[in-house]
Design an enzyme around this catalytic site. Structure first.
Site, PDB file in Angstrom:
ATOM      1  N   HIS A  57       0.846  -1.212   0.000  1.00  0.00           N
ATOM      2  CA  HIS A  57       0.000   0.000   0.000  1.00  0.00           C
ATOM      3  C   HIS A  57       0.873   1.251   0.000  1.00  0.00           C
ATOM      4  O   HIS A  57       1.541   1.557   0.988  1.00  0.00           O
ATOM      5  CB  HIS A  57      -0.922   0.016   1.223  1.00  0.00           C
ATOM      6  CG  HIS A  57      -1.944   1.095   1.143  1.00  0.00           C
ATOM      7  ND1 HIS A  57      -3.278   0.845   0.918  1.00  0.00           N
ATOM      8  CD2 HIS A  57      -1.842   2.454   1.212  1.00  0.00           C
ATOM      9  CE1 HIS A  57      -3.944   1.988   0.870  1.00  0.00           C
ATOM     10  NE2 HIS A  57      -3.087   2.989   1.045  1.00  0.00           N
ATOM     11  N   HIS A  59       1.547   5.413  -2.123  1.00  0.00           N
ATOM     12  CA  HIS A  59       1.074   6.476  -3.034  1.00  0.00           C
ATOM     13  C   HIS A  59       2.282   7.108  -3.699  1.00  0.00           C
ATOM     14  O   HIS A  59       2.825   8.111  -3.223  1.00  0.00           O
ATOM     15  CB  HIS A  59       0.260   7.518  -2.262  1.00  0.00           C
ATOM     16  CG  HIS A  59      -1.016   6.978  -1.711  1.00  0.00           C
ATOM     17  ND1 HIS A  59      -2.231   7.125  -2.350  1.00  0.00           N
ATOM     18  CD2 HIS A  59      -1.263   6.251  -0.598  1.00  0.00           C
ATOM     19  CE1 HIS A  59      -3.174   6.516  -1.643  1.00  0.00           C
ATOM     20  NE2 HIS A  59      -2.615   5.979  -0.571  1.00  0.00           N
ATOM     21  N   GLN A 152      -9.431   9.308  -5.402  1.00  0.00           N
ATOM     22  CA  GLN A 152      -9.153   9.976  -4.119  1.00  0.00           C
ATOM     23  C   GLN A 152     -10.299  10.874  -3.636  1.00  0.00           C
ATOM     24  O   GLN A 152     -10.626  10.898  -2.454  1.00  0.00           O
ATOM     25  CB  GLN A 152      -7.870  10.819  -4.263  1.00  0.00           C
ATOM     26  CG  GLN A 152      -7.557  11.743  -3.101  1.00  0.00           C
ATOM     27  CD  GLN A 152      -6.929  11.036  -1.919  1.00  0.00           C
ATOM     28  OE1 GLN A 152      -5.778  10.643  -1.957  1.00  0.00           O
ATOM     29  NE2 GLN A 152      -7.708  10.856  -0.856  1.00  0.00           N
ATOM     30  N   HIS A 210      -9.320   1.559  -0.087  1.00  0.00           N
ATOM     31  CA  HIS A 210      -9.132   2.255   1.174  1.00  0.00           C
ATOM     32  C   HIS A 210     -10.463   2.075   1.919  1.00  0.00           C
ATOM     33  O   HIS A 210     -11.500   2.544   1.443  1.00  0.00           O
ATOM     34  CB  HIS A 210      -8.888   3.741   0.953  1.00  0.00           C
ATOM     35  CG  HIS A 210      -7.510   4.088   0.488  1.00  0.00           C
ATOM     36  ND1 HIS A 210      -6.994   3.671  -0.704  1.00  0.00           N
ATOM     37  CD2 HIS A 210      -6.538   4.827   1.084  1.00  0.00           C
ATOM     38  CE1 HIS A 210      -5.769   4.138  -0.830  1.00  0.00           C
ATOM     39  NE2 HIS A 210      -5.453   4.830   0.227  1.00  0.00           N
ATOM     40  N   GLU A 213     -10.974   4.295   6.731  1.00  0.00           N
ATOM     41  CA  GLU A 213      -9.799   4.959   7.329  1.00  0.00           C
ATOM     42  C   GLU A 213     -10.325   6.109   8.185  1.00  0.00           C
ATOM     43  O   GLU A 213     -10.321   7.266   7.777  1.00  0.00           O
ATOM     44  CB  GLU A 213      -8.853   5.465   6.237  1.00  0.00           C
ATOM     45  CG  GLU A 213      -7.536   5.988   6.813  1.00  0.00           C
ATOM     46  CD  GLU A 213      -6.588   6.531   5.763  1.00  0.00           C
ATOM     47  OE1 GLU A 213      -6.960   6.574   4.576  1.00  0.00           O
ATOM     48  OE2 GLU A 213      -5.466   6.923   6.126  1.00  0.00           O
ATOM     49  N   ASP A 309       2.239   3.238   2.887  1.00  0.00           N
ATOM     50  CA  ASP A 309       1.287   4.303   2.565  1.00  0.00           C
ATOM     51  C   ASP A 309       1.959   5.587   2.083  1.00  0.00           C
ATOM     52  O   ASP A 309       1.683   6.049   0.980  1.00  0.00           O
ATOM     53  CB  ASP A 309       0.369   4.587   3.769  1.00  0.00           C
ATOM     54  CG  ASP A 309      -0.970   5.198   3.375  1.00  0.00           C
ATOM     55  OD1 ASP A 309      -1.240   5.308   2.173  1.00  0.00           O
ATOM     56  OD2 ASP A 309      -1.745   5.555   4.273  1.00  0.00           O
ATOM     57  N   TRP A 315       0.606  13.771   3.703  1.00  0.00           N
ATOM     58  CA  TRP A 315       0.056  13.102   4.887  1.00  0.00           C
ATOM     59  C   TRP A 315       1.102  12.740   5.931  1.00  0.00           C
ATOM     60  O   TRP A 315       0.778  12.504   7.076  1.00  0.00           O
ATOM     61  CB  TRP A 315      -0.695  11.824   4.455  1.00  0.00           C
ATOM     62  CG  TRP A 315      -1.864  12.124   3.593  1.00  0.00           C
ATOM     63  CD1 TRP A 315      -3.122  12.454   4.022  1.00  0.00           C
ATOM     64  CD2 TRP A 315      -1.903  12.173   2.164  1.00  0.00           C
ATOM     65  NE1 TRP A 315      -3.931  12.688   2.945  1.00  0.00           N
ATOM     66  CE2 TRP A 315      -3.217  12.516   1.792  1.00  0.00           C
ATOM     67  CE3 TRP A 315      -0.960  11.951   1.152  1.00  0.00           C
ATOM     68  CZ2 TRP A 315      -3.609  12.658   0.461  1.00  0.00           C
ATOM     69  CZ3 TRP A 315      -1.351  12.088  -0.171  1.00  0.00           C
ATOM     70  CH2 TRP A 315      -2.663  12.435  -0.508  1.00  0.00           C
TER      71      TRP A 315
HETATM   72 FE   FE2 Z   1      -3.465   5.097   1.152  1.00  0.00          FE
END
Ligand code: FE2
Length: 426
Positions: A57, A59, A152, A210, A213, A309, A315
């Site tokens: 996982h 990005h 997203q 996802h 979350e 991630d 993030w």
């Molecule tokens: Fe993610």
């Protein structure tokens, strides 16, 4: 018989001491002792020889963008999403390619040779999709990249994502993604999960959502994913990522849900570094950890793999492409500190993730792809404790990274002159 490469005397994750012989891109022999007839011989005695790390996982379109165009002040998931929306407007395809390739260099140096990346499809230009398809081709000889079409901004909440997800898949993206908890209503989230499962079934591809979350115990989209996976025969091809809401659910419902997940064959991918930093943000004290119920899922027979991630993006302001950082955080936050649990944690960043990513030829058996990592550690648990130095990384039969020993030279009279922090059991 002459080999191309011979890795001598390494400790395998199960504790066996073996020589591993490589010819071309495959492992051709694994024995206690093999003849020293090879183009190159690597001495791995006293070191851990492991299959490579896998990250299920990530990005890549956002990685290494920290500070562009500004940093996330609140540290929340929502400001991160808003910030990504700003960056997406100004980032070029070439920026994304350059950042992704730089990140993959880091990954390779840390023995991480396979990553599943989500790519945002919310912008009609699909620049990220084209960038990551280009990167996938560029790195294919040494790095396995899987790409997920990820809406997203929401599948139904964003005007064109229903179309854009299909466009991305038509261009060659491997896996269908989603973010049901970001839809306008629970009902929209449920319908998005059903629609995305139907895409996976129709196209015969994997699905990775996802899922939940959130700290909201009533966010239960994983339940729909499990039920739909069962209905549509997606067992072994479906993944629920994050599932942090399970941390906050009541135990009765969580127990029922875990049984359903096990029955459905859906795999779960928590992301410890990110879950511990993004969840619990609206709590005062006590602050929830936000990590899903890993020991309970494992006990029920669910395939669980840890993902990374984010690295240096809207993030998360940290990250090193090191799956042992991920394992270390996961082990601590799930309280998995017994010897078998610590040992199992190593599998969460290696074989479990390879299994849920359905990687072909993964492992250290004869016939597997000749991809492996040599670490300065006695065993997998010590590798996690030390985030051990990766001295050599081999991908598909070729040495792709080498790093000198992490041993320090000491200058203290009366003490040994070198220190490598290994634990010598009495
Ligand atoms: Fe993610």
């Amino acid at each position: 018989m002459s080999f191309d490469l011979l890795v001598k005397g390494g400790h395998l994750p199960d504790g066996a001491v073996r020589d591993i012989a490589i010819k071309g891109d495959r492992i051709v022999a694994v024995e206690p002792q093999l003849p020293e007839e090879a183009g190159k011989i690597l001495d791995a005695r006293g070191q851990l020889v492991s299959p490579p790390f896998c990250d299920p996982h990530f990005h890549l379109d956002a990685a290494l963008s920290y500070g562009l165009p500004r940093v996330n002040q609140s540290g929340t998931l929502f400001e991160g999403i808003a910030l990504w929306g700003e960056l997406r407007q100004v980032a070029t395809q070439q920026d994304m390619v350059d950042r992704a390739l730089a990140y993959i260099d880091w990954a390779v140096s840390m023995g991480l040779l396979a990553t599943r990346t989500h790519v945002d499809t919310s912008d009609d230009r699909l620049l990220g999709v084209d960038a990551l398809l280009e990167v996938k081709k560029k790195v294919a000889s040494y790095f396995d990249l899987q790409i997920v079409a990820f809406p997203q901004d929401g599948y139904y909440r964003s005007p064109n994502n229903v179309k854009n997800v299909e466009r991305a898949l038509d261009r060659g993206v491997d896996i269908v993604g989603g973010i049901p908890h970001a839809e306008r209503t629970m009902e929209d989230g449920r319908l998005a999960v059903i629609a995305q499962c139907e895409i996976a079934a129709k196209r015969g591809i994997m699905i990775d959502l996802h899922c939940d979350e959130s700290d909201d115990p009533l966010s239960r989209h994983i339940e729909t994913l499990a039920a739909e996976a069962k209905r549509l025969g997606l067992q072994g091809r479906a993944v629920g990522s994050h599932c942090t809401s399970m941390h906050s659910m009541d135990n009765y419902y969580a127990g029922k849900l875990i049984n359903l997940i096990a029955e459905s064959g859906v795999a779960i991918v928590p992301n410890p570094l990110i879950n511990i930093t993004l969840q619990g943000r609206s709590d005062t004290y006590p602050k929830r950890r936000g990590l899903t119920r890993v020991p309970e899922l494992l006990k029920a027979g669910v395939t669980v793999g840890y993902g990374q991630d984010c690295v240096l993006d809207p993030w998360y302001p940290l990250g090193t492409a090191d799956m042992l950082d991920v394992a270390f955080m996961g082990l601590n936050t799930t309280l998995m500190t017994s010897p078998p649990e610590m040992r199992a944690t190593y599998d969460l960043v290696t074989i479990n993730s390879a299994k849920l990513m359905r990687l072909e030829g993964y492992g250290l058996e004869v016939g597997c792809k000749a991809s492996l990592v040599i670490l300065e550690a006695n065993d997998p648990v010590e590798a996690i404790r030390l985030r051990a130095n990766r001295t050599t990384v081999i991908s598909k039969g070729k040495i792709v990274s080498e790093r000198p020993s992490a041993r320090a030279t000491l200058h203290i009279s009366g003490r040994p002159n070198s220190c490598d922090r290994r634990f010598l059991r009495k």
